[in-house]
Each structure stands twice: as structure tokens, then as C-alpha cells.
Write a protein that holds these residues in place. Sequence first.
Motif, PDB file in Angstrom:
ATOM      1  N   SER A  21      43.482  25.136  42.243  1.00 32.97           N
ATOM      2  CA  SER A  21      42.990  25.063  40.618  1.00 32.97           C
ATOM      3  C   SER A  21      44.442  26.090  40.427  1.00 32.97           C
ATOM      4  N   PRO A  22      44.796  25.407  39.994  1.00 29.89           N
ATOM      5  CA  PRO A  22      45.896  25.992  39.057  1.00 29.89           C
ATOM      6  C   PRO A  22      45.838  28.015  38.881  1.00 29.89           C
ATOM      7  N   VAL A  23      44.495  28.224  38.832  1.00 24.72           N
ATOM      8  CA  VAL A  23      44.609  29.644  38.460  1.00 24.72           C
ATOM      9  C   VAL A  23      43.679  30.586  40.724  1.00 24.72           C
ATOM     10  N   ALA A  24      43.633  30.051  41.029  1.00 25.95           N
ATOM     11  CA  ALA A  24      43.588  30.363  42.465  1.00 25.95           C
ATOM     12  C   ALA A  24      45.344  30.253  42.823  1.00 25.95           C
ATOM     13  N   ALA A  25      45.569  29.308  42.643  1.00 26.75           N
ATOM     14  CA  ALA A  25      47.198  29.388  43.142  1.00 26.75           C
ATOM     15  C   ALA A  25      48.166  30.500  42.844  1.00 26.75           C
ATOM     16  N   LEU A  26      47.751  30.999  41.069  1.00 27.18           N
ATOM     17  CA  LEU A  26      48.387  31.701  40.799  1.00 27.18           C
ATOM     18  C   LEU A  26      48.256  33.477  41.405  1.00 27.18           C
ATOM     19  N   ALA A  27      47.122  33.473  41.789  1.00 28.49           N
ATOM     20  CA  ALA A  27      46.027  34.585  42.376  1.00 28.49           C
ATOM     21  C   ALA A  27      46.834  34.787  43.430  1.00 28.49           C
ATOM     22  N   ASP A  28      46.995  33.780  43.769  1.00 23.18           N
ATOM     23  CA  ASP A  28      47.261  34.275  45.738  1.00 23.18           C
ATOM     24  C   ASP A  28      49.002  34.121  45.365  1.00 23.18           C
ATOM     25  N   VAL A  29      50.111  33.789  44.108  1.00 23.74           N
ATOM     26  CA  VAL A  29      50.975  34.068  44.007  1.00 23.74           C
ATOM     27  C   VAL A  29      51.062  35.909  44.036  1.00 23.74           C
ATOM     28  N   GLU A  30      50.127  36.665  42.846  1.00 25.28           N
ATOM     29  CA  GLU A  30      50.109  37.441  42.352  1.00 25.28           C
ATOM     30  C   GLU A  30      49.344  38.583  43.995  1.00 25.28           C
ATOM     31  N   ALA A  31      48.838  37.794  44.978  1.00 26.47           N
ATOM     32  CA  ALA A  31      48.374  38.925  46.041  1.00 26.47           C
ATOM     33  C   ALA A  31      49.547  39.151  46.864  1.00 26.47           C
ATOM     34  N   TRP A  32      50.618  38.210  46.853  1.00 28.85           N
ATOM     35  CA  TRP A  32      51.745  37.845  47.957  1.00 28.85           C
ATOM     36  C   TRP A  32      52.349  38.695  47.122  1.00 28.85           C
ATOM     37  N   LYS A  33      53.545  38.950  46.337  1.00 30.66           N
ATOM     38  CA  LYS A  33      54.016  39.288  45.258  1.00 30.66           C
ATOM     39  C   LYS A  33      53.172  40.849  45.888  1.00 30.66           C
ATOM     40  N   ALA A  34      52.303  41.596  45.352  1.00 35.06           N
ATOM     41  CA  ALA A  34      51.255  43.048  45.691  1.00 35.06           C
ATOM     42  C   ALA A  34      51.671  43.283  46.873  1.00 35.06           C
ATOM     43  N   ARG A  35      51.829  42.725  48.434  1.00 37.30           N
ATOM     44  CA  ARG A  35      51.830  42.721  49.195  1.00 37.30           C
ATOM     45  C   ARG A  35      53.837  43.597  49.299  1.00 37.30           C
ATOM     46  N   LYS A  36      54.423  43.615  48.961  1.00 37.52           N
ATOM     47  CA  LYS A  36      55.753  43.980  48.955  1.00 37.52           C
ATOM     48  C   LYS A  36      55.787  45.088  47.703  1.00 37.52           C
ATOM     49  N   THR A  37      55.596  45.002  46.725  1.00 37.03           N
ATOM     50  CA  THR A  37      55.419  46.168  45.803  1.00 37.03           C
ATOM     51  C   THR A  37      54.580  47.366  46.394  1.00 37.03           C
ATOM     52  N   THR A 145      45.798  38.252  37.015  1.00 36.54           N
ATOM     53  CA  THR A 145      45.105  36.842  37.504  1.00 36.54           C
ATOM     54  C   THR A 145      43.095  37.636  37.902  1.00 36.54           C
ATOM     55  N   ASP A 146      43.629  39.063  37.038  1.00 43.38           N
ATOM     56  CA  ASP A 146      41.528  39.472  37.358  1.00 43.38           C
ATOM     57  C   ASP A 146      40.751  39.479  35.960  1.00 43.38           C
ATOM     58  N   PRO A 147      40.020  38.750  36.443  1.00 46.94           N
ATOM     59  CA  PRO A 147      39.101  38.199  34.971  1.00 46.94           C
ATOM     60  C   PRO A 147      39.357  40.081  34.050  1.00 46.94           C
ATOM     61  N   ASP A 148      39.178  39.310  32.987  1.00 51.55           N
ATOM     62  CA  ASP A 148      39.025  40.858  32.628  1.00 51.55           C
ATOM     63  C   ASP A 148      38.892  40.683  30.634  1.00 51.55           C
ATOM     64  N   PRO A 149      37.139  40.001  30.333  1.00 51.78           N
ATOM     65  CA  PRO A 149      36.324  39.218  29.169  1.00 51.78           C
ATOM     66  C   PRO A 149      36.275  40.260  28.198  1.00 51.78           C
ATOM     67  N   SER A 150      35.879  41.344  28.073  1.00 53.82           N
ATOM     68  CA  SER A 150      35.307  42.207  27.350  1.00 53.82           C
ATOM     69  C   SER A 150      35.791  42.678  27.208  1.00 53.82           C
ATOM     70  N   GLU A 151      35.751  43.051  25.269  1.00 53.72           N
ATOM     71  CA  GLU A 151      35.890  44.089  24.041  1.00 53.72           C
ATOM     72  C   GLU A 151      35.921  45.345  24.939  1.00 53.72           C
ATOM     73  N   PRO A 152      36.700  46.202  24.148  1.00 53.72           N
ATOM     74  CA  PRO A 152      37.157  47.553  24.400  1.00 53.72           C
ATOM     75  C   PRO A 152      35.532  48.272  24.030  1.00 53.72           C
ATOM     76  N   GLY A 153      34.916  48.734  24.343  1.00 56.69           N
ATOM     77  CA  GLY A 153      33.204  49.514  24.500  1.00 56.69           C
ATOM     78  C   GLY A 153      32.323  48.693  24.766  1.00 56.69           C
ATOM     79  N   GLU A 154      32.798  47.444  25.122  1.00 57.20           N
ATOM     80  CA  GLU A 154      31.391  46.598  25.412  1.00 57.20           C
ATOM     81  C   GLU A 154      31.399  45.955  26.546  1.00 57.20           C
ATOM     82  N   SER A 155      32.188  45.977  27.390  1.00 54.16           N
ATOM     83  CA  SER A 155      32.494  45.956  28.859  1.00 54.16           C
ATOM     84  C   SER A 155      30.408  46.132  29.342  1.00 54.16           C
TER      85      SER A 155
END
Length: 368
Positions: A21-37, A145-155
Motif C-alpha cells: 500500500s502507499p502507506v506501507a511504501a512511505l513507511a519503508d522510505v521513512e525507515a530507510w531515511k532513518a538508517r542515514k539520519t 508514518t507512526d500512528p498517533d490518533p489520540s487527542e492530548p490527554g486522551e491517549s
Amino acid sequence: MESSADNATVYQTIRVTAPESPVAALADVEAWKARKTHPSMLFAGGPVFGVARESPDGGWVLQPYFSGLAPQDARDGLGSYFRRVAMEAAEGGDPRRAAEYQAAGELLDWEALNDLTVCGCRYRVVRAERFIRMGPDGPEPPRITDPDPSEPGESHEGLDPAAGFVIDPYDPTGVSEGILKAELLAALRKHGTVPRDVRDDSGTAAATHPGGVLLPAAFMTAEREGGQWRPGSSGTAATPQSARDGLAMQLRVMVPWQRDLTTEQRCVYNDAADRLDAERCDELDVAGRHFRIVRVERLVRVGPDGPESPRPSDPDPVPPVMVQDRELREQGVLREEEDGAEEPDESTQKFLRLFDEERRRRESLRRH
């Protein structure tokens, strides 16, 4: 970290495929960038523990909130789950199922068991090692790409993104995650950094559980002091917002209590917590202190019989609840009846006031 080159088995086969999926593809790209940063991988404190149940379709399914700091934390959670299922079964007119789950919950009150079968379903306390990525600027923060759906104080009311995740080493993975999995499976603690039994158990686990699965990321707070980073607490949170909420609670309640702050000094920390809520930021400066929300990788090792259980060297200081109760009564710490509860000391009263103030603040926000 050091590496161990063990003989490969079928469990070490890592199936790499293109993202579905596009989301999974973006997550893999972000993971590859993290290897460098953030190129370095470090152990992030001790392991965490949770519960998984064996699926008839293959693999093991995670129960919510894989975050226990000791195996008994996971057993206590499993016992509560068994009681809840027993109640639901009784209400649904299934007394046999209710009795079996109730008996399993009561058994865990007395015995430190890591593997149980109840009504034909197998449950296991599972162990995961924690790692963080480090770069020139410190530990890696959450990714977009990390899921973060909750509002502050509601997690605390939100769902755990890892709940229902299937531990199956045969499931395909992206390129970046596949490489990371291979690296972490080979990781050993350096000589002299942990007791010998911990390092020996690590080597044994590499042989008995040579495969592995990366769980969805968890999160924690870190603080920079004198150019060094240290964890703000030993626990992990299910989402970035859950970690932020934990930091906000620390600023509004724990820090004022621990440091005995004046009202004026508390205002500085309260203002910082308000800014954290408003901006949902992952970096925060307050009173000369610098905090960061940090991303944590979790690896579960897998062997022929499924995911790894706690190791002999894993700290497990608290016994099951009824064993603890019996020991305290034998020591005279607990008595069958008390004429009256003792008045909390001044420090405890202050903590309770701060905690109640924060509770009322959050309730007021919900109403508006």
C-alpha cells in the motif's frame, strides 16, 4: 552492540516483498531515511513483556498493551483478561467456559506461569528486546508514518496499534525492516555492560529462538543532560501522544512533588505541559531541561514452538498477588482487620493533591 553469527535455520528466513500500500511504501522510505539520519542501534534498557495467544490460522496474536517491565506485569494482565472473559461467558449463558477462564485467572494469582491453555486456546507471556536509533543529534523521534490518533490527554482511551498484531516470522516485510530485523537478531550485549548470566541467556536465545519479528514501534521520553541522553522513565508508551501525555503528567505532578516546587516554580512546568498539549511537539525545553519523545523498536525472538518467553535472568521481583499477600501477612505487614486506615504522611498527601488537581483539570477540559 556486538553480533553473533549463528547457524541459519528456517526461522531466520526473512521474506522481503514490495510494499502492498502507499502507506506501507512511505513507511519503508521513512525507515530507510532513518538508517542515514540515525545510523546507530542501541539497546533501550531492559526487555518488555506482553501476552500473545496462538492463532489456529498460524502465528501468535498480540493482546493489547505490550509494555510490562517484568514478566509478572504481563501475568497480572493476563489474569485480569481471563476474569473479564469469564464474566462475559457467564453473562452469555456459557457456564463451562466461564468456569474454566475463572479458574485460570485464579491459578495465575498463585503461580508464575508463562504458558497456559484455556478452552483450547494457548496463551503465552512473551518477551521483546527494545532498541533505539541514535544519530549525531541524539535518539530518533517519532516518524510521520507512526500512528498517533489520540487527542492530548486522551491517549489512555485509545487503542494500542500493536493489539491484534500477528507474530509470524514467515510474514513478508519491506526491505528496510528486513535489514533491521537481520541486524537486531545478530545483536548481543557487549562484554562488561550486563551481568554474565544476562549475556549467556542472550547467546542461548539466539540458538533456541533464531527467528524474529519486529513489533509496531513504541515510544518513550528521553532527557538530555550534559550532552548525554537518558530515559525519562523505564517504561514505553503505545503511541507518541501517549508518551507526550506521560511527560505532561510528569511535569504537572511528578516533578513538583519530587522537587517540592513552590507555586511560582510549578507555573513554569505547567506552562511547558500546556505547550506540549497545544503543539503536540516531540521536543520540549523547560527550566533548563530538554526532553524528547523517542521512537523504540521492539524485537520478539521466535523458535520452533513460537515466540520467546521470559529468560531465567530477566528480573521478576514481585510474586503473584496471592503469594505476595500471604508473605506480607506472615511478616505482619498486613492484618486481617485494621481499626482504621493510617493518615498518609505529608509527602503522600501532597502527591494526592497534585494528582487530584490534574484529574480535575482533565475532566474540565473534556466537559468543554
